[in-house]
Design a protein around this motif. Structure first.
Motif, short mmCIF file in Angstrom:
data_model
loop_
_atom_site.label_atom_id
_atom_site.label_comp_id
_atom_site.label_asym_id
_atom_site.label_seq_id
_atom_site.Cartn_x
_atom_site.Cartn_y
_atom_site.Cartn_z
N CYS A 25 0.85 -1.19 0.00
CA CYS A 25 0.00 0.00 0.00
C CYS A 25 0.88 1.24 0.00
N GLN A 35 -5.11 -2.91 -4.13
CA GLN A 35 -5.95 -2.57 -5.27
C GLN A 35 -5.49 -1.22 -5.78
N HIS A 37 -6.66 2.60 -6.84
CA HIS A 37 -7.67 3.65 -6.86
C HIS A 37 -7.29 4.61 -7.97
N CYS A 70 -4.20 -0.66 0.08
CA CYS A 70 -4.72 -1.88 0.70
C CYS A 70 -6.25 -1.74 0.81
N ASP A 71 -6.93 -2.81 1.16
CA ASP A 71 -8.39 -2.79 1.25
C ASP A 71 -8.87 -1.71 2.22
N ALA A 72 -8.24 -1.60 3.38
CA ALA A 72 -8.67 -0.64 4.40
C ALA A 72 -8.51 0.80 3.90
N CYS A 73 -7.37 1.13 3.31
CA CYS A 73 -7.15 2.48 2.80
C CYS A 73 -8.09 2.78 1.64
N HIS A 74 -8.31 1.81 0.77
CA HIS A 74 -9.21 2.01 -0.37
C HIS A 74 -10.63 2.27 0.12
N ASP A 75 -11.06 1.53 1.14
CA ASP A 75 -12.39 1.76 1.72
C ASP A 75 -12.48 3.16 2.31
N ARG A 76 -11.44 3.62 3.01
CA ARG A 76 -11.44 4.96 3.60
C ARG A 76 -11.53 6.04 2.51
N HIS A 78 -13.05 5.79 -0.39
CA HIS A 78 -14.42 5.84 -0.89
C HIS A 78 -15.40 6.36 0.16
N GLU A 79 -15.16 6.07 1.43
CA GLU A 79 -16.01 6.61 2.49
C GLU A 79 -15.90 8.13 2.53
#
Length: 88
Positions: A25, A35, A37, A70-76, A78-79
């Motif tokens: 990440c 992933q 972004h 990473c999944d957590a950063c990518h989710d943040r 988009h949030e």
């Protein structure tokens, strides 16, 4: 008749592929399950707020429309985008 063996051309990886293969990440440094972004244009980041967030700063510093997260950063990411109002 014998077929000729095709000529092997070794093309270097695109920069994004190399970043993905590093499996790290670019925001928090976490390894694994990354992933990408992507934004349409760097000028879109001007509307992301100031001071820039961590992911925005990474993209601006690298002058890239992509960030490997990473999944957590990518989710943040988009949030935070979903929390922005649609009108100014």
């Amino acid at each position: 008749m014998v077929d000729r063996r095709p000529t092997w051309l070794d093309h270097p990886h695109k920069e994004l592929v190399t970043r993905l293969l590093a499996d790290t990440c670019e925001i928090c440094g976490h390894n694994g399950d990354v992933q990408v972004h992507h934004i349409r244009a760097l000028s879109d980041l001007a509307h992301a707020g100031w001071p820039p967030s961590g992911w925005t700063r990474v993209m601006l510093d690298r002058r890239r429309k992509t960030v490997v997260a990473c999944d957590a950063c990518h989710d943040r990411i988009h949030e935070a985008q979903a929390a922005k109002p649609f009108t100014s």
